[in-house]
Design an enzyme around this catalytic site. Structure first.
Site, PDB file in Angstrom:
ATOM      1  N   ASP A 193     -88.309  25.561 -18.554  1.00 34.22           N
ATOM      2  CA  ASP A 193     -87.763  24.117 -18.587  1.00 34.22           C
ATOM      3  C   ASP A 193     -88.116  23.699 -19.544  1.00 34.22           C
ATOM      4  O   ASP A 193     -89.464  23.430 -19.835  1.00 34.22           O
ATOM      5  CB  ASP A 193     -87.469  23.272 -17.475  1.00 34.22           C
ATOM      6  CG  ASP A 193     -85.826  22.868 -17.332  1.00 34.22           C
ATOM      7  OD1 ASP A 193     -85.608  22.224 -18.291  1.00 34.22           O
ATOM      8  OD2 ASP A 193     -85.168  22.902 -16.564  1.00 34.22           O
ATOM      9  N   ASP A 297     -83.895  21.411 -21.628  1.00 30.67           N
ATOM     10  CA  ASP A 297     -83.337  19.979 -21.445  1.00 30.67           C
ATOM     11  C   ASP A 297     -82.622  19.102 -22.673  1.00 30.67           C
ATOM     12  O   ASP A 297     -82.882  18.375 -23.611  1.00 30.67           O
ATOM     13  CB  ASP A 297     -84.374  19.184 -20.827  1.00 30.67           C
ATOM     14  CG  ASP A 297     -84.148  17.866 -19.926  1.00 30.67           C
ATOM     15  OD1 ASP A 297     -83.401  18.100 -18.632  1.00 30.67           O
ATOM     16  OD2 ASP A 297     -84.512  17.196 -20.778  1.00 30.67           O
ATOM     17  N   GLU A 358     -78.795  22.674 -22.057  1.00 32.65           N
ATOM     18  CA  GLU A 358     -78.372  21.103 -20.891  1.00 32.65           C
ATOM     19  C   GLU A 358     -77.624  20.289 -21.811  1.00 32.65           C
ATOM     20  O   GLU A 358     -78.049  19.698 -22.819  1.00 32.65           O
ATOM     21  CB  GLU A 358     -79.252  20.790 -20.377  1.00 32.65           C
ATOM     22  CG  GLU A 358     -78.191  19.494 -19.301  1.00 32.65           C
ATOM     23  CD  GLU A 358     -79.237  18.135 -19.093  1.00 32.65           C
ATOM     24  OE1 GLU A 358     -78.724  17.611 -17.788  1.00 32.65           O
ATOM     25  OE2 GLU A 358     -80.515  18.090 -19.833  1.00 32.65           O
ATOM     26  N   HIS A 429     -80.264  20.186  -9.714  1.00 33.30           N
ATOM     27  CA  HIS A 429     -81.298  19.111  -9.380  1.00 33.30           C
ATOM     28  C   HIS A 429     -80.905  17.310  -9.692  1.00 33.30           C
ATOM     29  O   HIS A 429     -81.560  17.011  -9.128  1.00 33.30           O
ATOM     30  CB  HIS A 429     -83.041  19.368  -9.945  1.00 33.30           C
ATOM     31  CG  HIS A 429     -82.962  18.759 -11.432  1.00 33.30           C
ATOM     32  ND1 HIS A 429     -81.979  20.183 -11.978  1.00 33.30           N
ATOM     33  CD2 HIS A 429     -83.411  18.300 -12.205  1.00 33.30           C
ATOM     34  CE1 HIS A 429     -82.020  19.652 -13.316  1.00 33.30           C
ATOM     35  NE2 HIS A 429     -83.206  19.037 -13.717  1.00 33.30           N
ATOM     36  N   ASP A 430     -79.479  17.621 -10.405  1.00 28.93           N
ATOM     37  CA  ASP A 430     -79.480  16.111 -11.126  1.00 28.93           C
ATOM     38  C   ASP A 430     -78.091  15.680  -9.811  1.00 28.93           C
ATOM     39  O   ASP A 430     -77.311  14.692 -10.104  1.00 28.93           O
ATOM     40  CB  ASP A 430     -79.047  15.905 -11.898  1.00 28.93           C
ATOM     41  CG  ASP A 430     -80.337  16.301 -13.023  1.00 28.93           C
ATOM     42  OD1 ASP A 430     -81.657  15.765 -11.969  1.00 28.93           O
ATOM     43  OD2 ASP A 430     -80.002  16.697 -13.856  1.00 28.93           O
TER      44      ASP A 430
END
Ligand code: NOJ
Length: 657
Positions: A193, A297, A358, A429-430
């Site tokens: 990431d 990210d 993302e 994960h969000d």
């Protein structure tokens, strides 16, 4: 396979002014995404724009009509935004290039919650290494690790203190080398990431900026002096995604600093070429260690409108983050991404590394402009519009409507050309767990888990499975705020109470939306600690009988076994990885069916998106049922949330219609 290089900049889109009509605005790629988003937020379909009366309205008329609701200048703001994008997506011709990442099945790991090898309650690289066989046997082609870097961990590792070191609780760089080698030895790839919209405030660059704000590191961030006439007022009205203003006052240097996320996550200033050089260096450093690419990210936030002007209040209220139109698709975004690709990810003569962005707020057309095969920018994006159903957002307690998702996906696929490719995902994960959003009734859990897996792994696009999804993970019944660890949940609770909500109301909203639902420890075995740890887990995860790996792996009817079969089928079928998709009976409500075809292979997939039996046309007798959630099932009917995959001879219809 080197990526095609980009053609010189073109102007495909006419320059618009306020005398343009709504349909001209909608014909513009950015305009289309903006209108679709506005309509989605208001719970309206985009068929509104097809209405000739609406389509012919002049923008200035819309501005006048809407002014009482939106306040002044909304149309001016949006026209400026669209005119900044001169290009339109080029659909390309022929078949999409069969790159490895179009064919791979990805698996996202949140390492802190995956497997703990030393009993401290925190997942680590030793634990992960010991579980690589599980992933290989599941049929995964590429693993994505959420951040493992040295970090004070105020935002689950998305606040990086040192990009070239591993977080102490997770192990060492040598452990990570072993994980990289372990993936490769098992025929899997691995991506990390890349969190470079911001750093932690404990990062050396920020510390140096604080020590000398006028020195070389001061310009790594947005450090702004106060307005002498109004020193208490932040430089603009932007809000942080984690509640409150996006500005933090730094008394030690008497400056404001911009943070789009937590106050301890200052944004990097990508206008500064030294910042871009730093990012390029650190990417190269990781590529030399053997990784195959990065998930990037909030990468669409890296370019901000110069001068950081105020955001429009109406836009801010609508998306709950004021200022977003000045950075979600900023003026230098394309340029920064191309530079990253050319200098780090895909240098001439090297093996290209994967770039998965993302990109919150990016819609279908802007997504195509960021990922088109001719553009030299990203390979894939995560767009999030489908995680919100109708006008609902993650913060609302509502039932997710799979029928709306079906329509969204059909529209999305129909707009893509051979230069385009999409990611498929329901969880990360969000976000809370998808099964809980669609239907929390326990009697449907297994069928729904299988249905979501079938959709993900037989639809056209690159699938991303989030850890525990293959076990039909659901939301955790947290009992109180102190069981939660997520900074976003805590900030939100505080803000809601400050805004006048009762504690119960604030808790109900936080419980619905908390990111901790997906961050609870992976359930490897039944019993205390779930085989995740021998100690006390960093985040509570109650026992969930029947839904651990150990309980599901030898049960041929389990969701895990279904995922394994799906992944195996996908791996051996070109049609499921790369074939065309053709939707059938799209108007039949609650029914989702499609063909996937290449020259030699043809599959037919049928899903019942509802919690009631659904009558369907009889399957062609020549169709062979190759994978099904309910065994042979009943002819002419699909059980609640049933999914079936048939194999056909090419050129045969699947149903007796
Ligand atoms: C997106 C990440 O997925 C999320 O977990 C994080 O909090 C923000 N970006 C900030 O880095």
């Amino acid at each position: 396979m080197a990526r095609r290089r980009r053609k010189p900049e073109r102007r495909d889109n006419p320059h618009l002014d306020e005398s343009a009509q709504v349909r001209d605005f909608y014909a513009h790629p950015v305009g289309r995404d903006v209108i679709d988003k506005l309509l989605l937020q208001q719970g309206h379909s985009n068929r509104w724009v097809d209405n000739p009366i609406v389509g012919r309205l002049r923008l200035k008329t819309v501005a006048w009509l809407a002014r009482p609701f939106t306040g002044p200048n909304l149309v001016t703001t949006l026209v400026k935004l669209v005119n900044a994008e001169p290009e339109a997506p080029d659909p390309g011709t022929g078949a999409p290039e069969p790159t490895w990442w179009k064919q791979a099945a990805f698996y996202q790991i949140f390492p802190r919650s995956f497997a703990d090898s030393n009993g401290d309650g925190i997942g680590d690289l030793g634990g992960l290494l010991a579980r690589l066989d599980y992933l290989a046997e599941l049929g995964i082609d590429c693993v994505w690790l959420s951040p493992i870097y040295d970090s004070p961990n105020e935002d689950g590792g998305y606040d990086v203190r040192d990009y070239r070191a591993v977080m102490t609780e997770m192990g060492t760089l040598e452990d990570l080398d072993a994980v990289i080698a372990g993936c490769h030895a098992r025929g899997m790839r691995i991506i990390l990431d890349l969190v470079v919209n911001h750093t932690s405030d404990q990062h050396e660059w920020f510390q140096k900026a604080l020590a000398d704000p006028d020195g070389p590191y001061g310009d790594y961030y947005f450090l702004l002096p106060p307005d002498p006439d109004d020193p208490e007022q932040p430089p603009n009205n932007w809000k942080s995604a984690f509640s409150g203003p996006a500005w933090r006052w730094l008394p030690e240097v008497e400056r404001w600093v911009l943070h789009l996320f937590a106050p301890s996550q200052p944004d990097l200033n990508w206008e500064n070429p030294r910042v871009r050089d730093e990012v390029i260096d650190l990417c190269r450093w990781w590529f030399d260690r053997g990784i195959d690419g990065f998930r990037m990210d909030v990468i669409n936030f890296i370019s901000k409108t110069p001068g950081l002007p105020d955001g429009h209040d109406f836009v801010g209220d609508m998306v709950q983050v004021a200022g977003v139109e000045h950075y979600f698709y900023g003026p230098r975004l394309h340029e920064f991404l191309r530079e990253l690709r050319e200098r780090a990810f895909d240098p001439p003569g090297g093996t290209p590394k994967l770039m998965v962005g993302e990109t919150p707020g990016v819609g279908v057309e802007t997504g195509r402009l960021l990922t088109g095969a001719d553009r030299g920018e990203l390979d894939l994006i995560f767009s999030f519009d489908h995680l919100e159903s109708g006008s609902n957002t993650r913060y609302d307690d509502y039932r997710y409507d799979l029928e709306l998702y079906k329509r969204y996906l059909i529209d999305y696929q129909e707009r893509l050309g051979s230069n385009d490719w999409l990611t498929l995902f329901f969880e990360n994960h969000d976000n809370p767990r998808m099964i809980s959003k669609v239907n929390p009734d326990p009697q449907h859990r297994v069928a729904l888990g299988k249905l979501l897996g079938t959709l993900l792994l037989t639809m056209r696009g690159t699938p991303f499975i989030y850890q525990g999804q293959e076990l039909a993970g659901i939301n955790e019944p947290f009992e109180s705020l102190d069981e939660l660890r997520d900074v976003e949940s805590h900030n939100r609770y505080r803000t809601l109470v400050e805004e006048g909500k009762s504690e119960d109301e604030a808790w109900a909203q936080v419980l619905t939306s908390s990111r901790d639902h997906s961050r609870i420890p992976m359930r490897w075995e039944p019993g205390p600690g779930s085989g995740f740890t021998t100690g006390t887990p960093w985040l509570i995860g109650r026992e969930d009988p029947g839904f651990s790996v150990a309980e599901q792996e030898d049960d041929t009817e389990s969701v895990l076994s279904h995922y394994r079969r799906l992944l195996a089928l996908r791996r051996r079928s070109t049609a499921l990885r790369l074939g065309d998709v053709e939707f059938v009976d799209a108007d039949r409500s609650g029914y989702f069916a499609w063909f996937r075809t290449t020259g030699a292979e043809r599959f037919f997939v049928q899903l019942n998106l509802t919690d009631a039996p659904l009558d369907i046309p009889d399957a062609d007798p020549a169709a062979e049922l190759v994978l099904a959630s309910h065994g042979a099932g009943q002819t002419g009917t699909l059980a609640p949330y049933e999914s079936r995959v048939y194999s056909l001879r090419p050129n045969t219809p699947a149903t007796g219609d």
